[in-house]
Design a protein around this motif. Sequence first.
Motif, PDB file in Angstrom:
ATOM      1  N   UNK A 155      87.238 -27.837 -44.572  1.00  8.81           N
ATOM      2  CA  UNK A 155      85.776 -27.309 -44.827  1.00  8.81           C
ATOM      3  C   UNK A 155      85.326 -27.361 -45.959  1.00  8.81           C
ATOM      4  N   UNK A 156      85.837 -27.855 -46.835  1.00  4.75           N
ATOM      5  CA  UNK A 156      85.216 -28.151 -48.327  1.00  4.75           C
ATOM      6  C   UNK A 156      84.660 -29.603 -47.905  1.00  4.75           C
TER       7      UNK A 156
ATOM      8  N   UNK B 143      88.930 -10.941 -39.565  1.00  6.16           N
ATOM      9  CA  UNK B 143      89.250 -12.409 -39.088  1.00  6.16           C
ATOM     10  C   UNK B 143      89.189 -13.161 -40.593  1.00  6.16           C
ATOM     11  N   UNK B 144      90.529 -13.780 -40.772  1.00  9.35           N
ATOM     12  CA  UNK B 144      90.498 -14.130 -42.225  1.00  9.35           C
ATOM     13  C   UNK B 144      90.385 -15.742 -42.055  1.00  9.35           C
ATOM     14  N   UNK B 145      89.670 -16.225 -41.001  1.00 12.29           N
ATOM     15  CA  UNK B 145      89.781 -17.709 -41.029  1.00 12.29           C
ATOM     16  C   UNK B 145      88.876 -18.379 -41.981  1.00 12.29           C
ATOM     17  N   UNK B 146      89.159 -19.595 -42.174  1.00 18.54           N
ATOM     18  CA  UNK B 146      88.288 -20.367 -43.022  1.00 18.54           C
ATOM     19  C   UNK B 146      87.177 -20.869 -42.416  1.00 18.54           C
ATOM     20  N   UNK B 147      86.240 -21.038 -42.995  1.00 14.86           N
ATOM     21  CA  UNK B 147      84.830 -21.588 -42.397  1.00 14.86           C
ATOM     22  C   UNK B 147      84.185 -22.534 -43.300  1.00 14.86           C
ATOM     23  N   UNK B 148      83.169 -23.294 -42.580  1.00 14.32           N
ATOM     24  CA  UNK B 148      82.459 -24.222 -43.670  1.00 14.32           C
ATOM     25  C   UNK B 148      81.478 -23.377 -44.449  1.00 14.32           C
ATOM     26  N   UNK B 149      80.810 -22.222 -43.944  1.00 11.31           N
ATOM     27  CA  UNK B 149      79.904 -21.501 -44.703  1.00 11.31           C
ATOM     28  C   UNK B 149      80.415 -20.938 -45.967  1.00 11.31           C
ATOM     29  N   UNK B 150      81.751 -20.612 -45.735  1.00  7.65           N
ATOM     30  CA  UNK B 150      82.528 -20.410 -46.898  1.00  7.65           C
ATOM     31  C   UNK B 150      82.713 -21.297 -47.924  1.00  7.65           C
ATOM     32  N   UNK B 151      83.052 -22.356 -47.534  1.00  8.12           N
ATOM     33  CA  UNK B 151      83.060 -23.722 -48.464  1.00  8.12           C
ATOM     34  C   UNK B 151      81.674 -23.487 -49.182  1.00  8.12           C
TER      35      UNK B 151
ATOM     36  N   UNK C 193      90.800 -24.949 -45.294  1.00  9.65           N
ATOM     37  CA  UNK C 193      89.844 -25.013 -46.479  1.00  9.65           C
ATOM     38  C   UNK C 193      89.726 -26.394 -46.776  1.00  9.65           C
TER      39      UNK C 193
ATOM     40  N   UNK D 159      81.667 -29.381 -45.745  1.00  6.53           N
ATOM     41  CA  UNK D 159      80.687 -28.770 -46.301  1.00  6.53           C
ATOM     42  C   UNK D 159      79.758 -29.742 -47.302  1.00  6.53           C
TER      43      UNK D 159
ATOM     44  N   UNK E 118      80.958 -14.365 -34.806  1.00  8.83           N
ATOM     45  CA  UNK E 118      81.721 -15.717 -35.099  1.00  8.83           C
ATOM     46  C   UNK E 118      83.006 -15.976 -34.818  1.00  8.83           C
TER      47      UNK E 118
ATOM     48  N   UNK F  45      94.745 -14.624 -47.497  1.00 13.15           N
ATOM     49  CA  UNK F  45      93.159 -14.852 -48.320  1.00 13.15           C
ATOM     50  C   UNK F  45      92.635 -13.744 -48.733  1.00 13.15           C
TER      51      UNK F  45
ATOM     52  N   UNK G 288      79.912 -13.545 -44.913  1.00 16.09           N
ATOM     53  CA  UNK G 288      80.367 -15.150 -44.715  1.00 16.09           C
ATOM     54  C   UNK G 288      81.972 -15.057 -44.979  1.00 16.09           C
ATOM     55  N   UNK G 289      82.403 -14.221 -45.831  1.00 11.32           N
ATOM     56  CA  UNK G 289      84.022 -14.225 -45.963  1.00 11.32           C
ATOM     57  C   UNK G 289      84.457 -13.157 -45.039  1.00 11.32           C
ATOM     58  N   UNK G 290      83.906 -12.723 -44.030  1.00 15.09           N
ATOM     59  CA  UNK G 290      84.441 -11.822 -43.095  1.00 15.09           C
ATOM     60  C   UNK G 290      84.428 -10.587 -43.071  1.00 15.09           C
TER      61      UNK G 290
END
Lengths: 428, 538
Positions: free
Chosen positions: A230-231, B445-453, A227, A234, A164, B390, B432-434
């Motif tokens: 991304x919310x 990597x603490x990055x925010x992602x869409x799959x997390x949301x 976030x 999503x 990723x 995070x 998903x949360x790294x």
Amino acid sequence: MPNCGCENYEQLTRRRFLGAAGAFGAGTFLGLWDPRTLLAKPQAGAPAKSVILLWMGGGQSHLDTWDPKPEHANGGSFQAIQTAAKGIRVCEHLPRLANEFSDISIVRSLTNKEGNHDRATYQLHTGRTPMASFQHSTYGSVAARELAGDSPELPPYVTINGRRWAAGHVGSAHAAFHIGSATEPAQNLSFHESVNSNRIKSRLNLLNELDKSFRKKHEREEVINAYAEHYRAAYRLMTSPASRAFDLSEEPAANRDWYGMTQFGQGCLLARRLVQEGVRFIEVNFGGWDTHQENFETVAAKCLILDQAFSSLVIDLRARNLLDQTLIVLCSEFGRTPIINKNSGRDHWPRVFSAVLAGGGIIGGRTIGASSRDGGEVRDRPVQVDELHTTICHQLGINSRKKIEAADSRPIRIVERRDAEPIKELLP
Amino acid sequence: MNRPSRIARTTCKLAPALVLVMFSLVSDALATDKRLLKPLPAEPPLIPKTRLESKNPIDHFLAAKWAEAGVRPTYRCDDYTFIRRIYLDLAGVIPTAEAVQAFVKSRGSRRREQEIDKLLESNRYAEHWGIMWEDLLRVKSRLRGTEVNSFRRYIQEELNQNRPYDEWVREMIVASGTAQDDPAVNFVLRHQNDANDLTISVTQVFMGMQLKCVQCHDDRNGRFWKQADFEGMASFWKRTRIQPAGKKLVTTPQGPREIAITKVVDHRPSDGTFLGHGQPAEGAGREALADFVTSPSNPYFARAVVNRIWKQMMGSGLVEPVDDLDPINDASHPELLDWLALDFIGHGYDLKHVIRLIANSRAYQTESVKFRRSAGKRADRLFDAMPLRRMTAEQLLDSILVCCGLLNDGNPGNRRAIKNPYPAQPGGFLATFGAHDRETIHQRDPEATIPQALELLNGRFINLAVAGHDGNPLRGWLRQGTPVNRVIELLYLNTLSRKPSRQEKSVVRAYLKQANFTTGWSDVLWAVINTREFMFVR
């Protein structure tokens, strides 16, 4: 203005239960996939609309795949077979793909200096050497920023399996949508059985209210704002019919089998479905090519999977008239040593290796450059990694000399070397 | 008084010169190599005298820099913030409503100190910090020839018993035999006995050095390590082998199964050269390597681990990246780093001691709000305000399990993070949360992602967690007829570890009025878990 857009999903619902609509002001969608700011920007005259990068992680042995040397001791035990393109031979374990070479070309003289997995992978994806203090964007993120996608609901850049990538200097709005497992790509996209669209909306409105004070307190924190974006994204994915592109169960079983019921095979099938929906850049990862030991057994087994998936992808795109507008690029972080080591393996070899291109307006049935007889050096027409990147940009209609301003105001040229040119032998 | 003899007199005259020569030899050996960090000072650096009211030396080192930079630290965080932060940092999970209330009600000037001690003595400490060590040692659940569970148990035990860190590391470097004889041998087994890979781990994990480039070529980034330096270190492993050692019956969920086990043996002791020390250590073997790595005079060993602990608790390391200790990569507070390293050595390489010291500092307990400074950019790494971090995948999973009353280690869907196989299943909650892939040594990597949301917005796990199942504490409170306002309060204490504001209470009440009774409460729990506030360690 609040940075989270959740409040905008359904203002009416919120008004109903709070009865205080005026207090919240009129928000607007900002950022990711905003239909107003992120409309697709197809580049007039650009041959390719989409790129599919088939990433052979670990360092694919070029000598045992695309650049066979059966006449030399370094060539190992594999035979070479004739492809559909006159005079081009590939390894015997790629028979189905060999038939499709009227649309496929091989660059056999890619050359680089980096022999470390992480650094080379980073370089091949971003065009830069890694720095501890700065994260460069991959070309997928650059394409997402420059061109967006055709669908306002689908992410313009999707990575499947493997690593990723962080968004890097172009900003988190252009980060890859990463699918950890190609065989289960549609996770969490359809409403969970316990909720429906109305309930989700009212939950989001409630969330937005309860989140307010914290967001205000930390409004300068980039990650908090990310976030929020991304919310929003999503939610759009969940509610859009376009997200059915991620659902491989819609695909006939015979078709799924045809690509191969492997992570890579299903990843390629998923890539095709996403191309149909106008996703701009898709990377399908196929790792495990780091064959320090038992190179030949491993490569033969992996070629079986690669041959099936890659050839089906080419045939499928062609049948749907999508091949001309879809550039497929296969490459790896480096090649492998011509000399076979004592564990019948091959080690890292960046000095010469191969990349394979198909569709997207490039000329098929050609080889560009050549390696030496023993496979160790470039013999003819060295091709630098950034020429490959420039070719991708060129086909997509991205100006590779343009500078993108990073968050810290640094201007970052899309391709670092100003005079890097696309590989002209591939262009009509 | 007798006059000294001629010889004695000559010696006396010579002595200073001799001492000088000898001194320069010694310091040559240590400092010949400009590529190495400076040795730790013989005496701990003086603690700066500052006006800050604190008994903790850490604060004075930091305060000296605050004064220089003209900043003031944010105020001391309140009890609610503290209890949440300390639970997450020491136990890897949020506190329950009861724990928050008990702490806030408690009295006495040493309450925070006592809470820190209590958490450090709980099993949760090893479970939480074990994740960091498993990441670093890249512990995987499925790997040929290793018994992962014995490696995990071993790490847990070392941490729980708080074994001196130098002994622990030494044990892993020198271990031989099967994992049954000595679980420390899993370290070598994990690396499949690859000398290069072992050397990367030894230098990067234990010494905080970046040598992976020189594995293949001389360094070109201004650090001048040579490939030969790397090979010298790698030679210590060249005669170590992994051999079959029969079979063993193990119990698996599918019933008993025979697995092949392996052992580590040294054919004969290896020779090698120590980084920057040139001299070959002939036949000295892995023992000598362990001596070198864990020696108090190794300028890297103690600094590397205190820096890692610092980052874990303060958000960024005194040296960043944490595994790039190098003379050309300055620490933000070099004296503090040295002081901490010497203090760590002085306390017998006691990991809990370092954690305790940091946790008790005023700096650790600063509020996470940043002052708005008028002028320009704030300087980096002053540690004048706790940054928002995070939650890690594991902290988030365990916290949701706890606040929703879903924790059940017997159920693969509801077990706490440390009970899961690693690397985490792709596409699953942890991945998903790294969660770390345990492939290469790297920072998460603490990055925010869409799959997390998507996972928190719409995932199966979150929807089951907030539903009205038996364990859900909401059910208990409501069944007892607790007044609505009190239930809202308990729900907030149990999730965000604080009381709700009046405004929040009225938003929730208004929501409940228009919603179905039970699903309404689930929605509230869902919304609170989905707030940014829940997801961040503040």
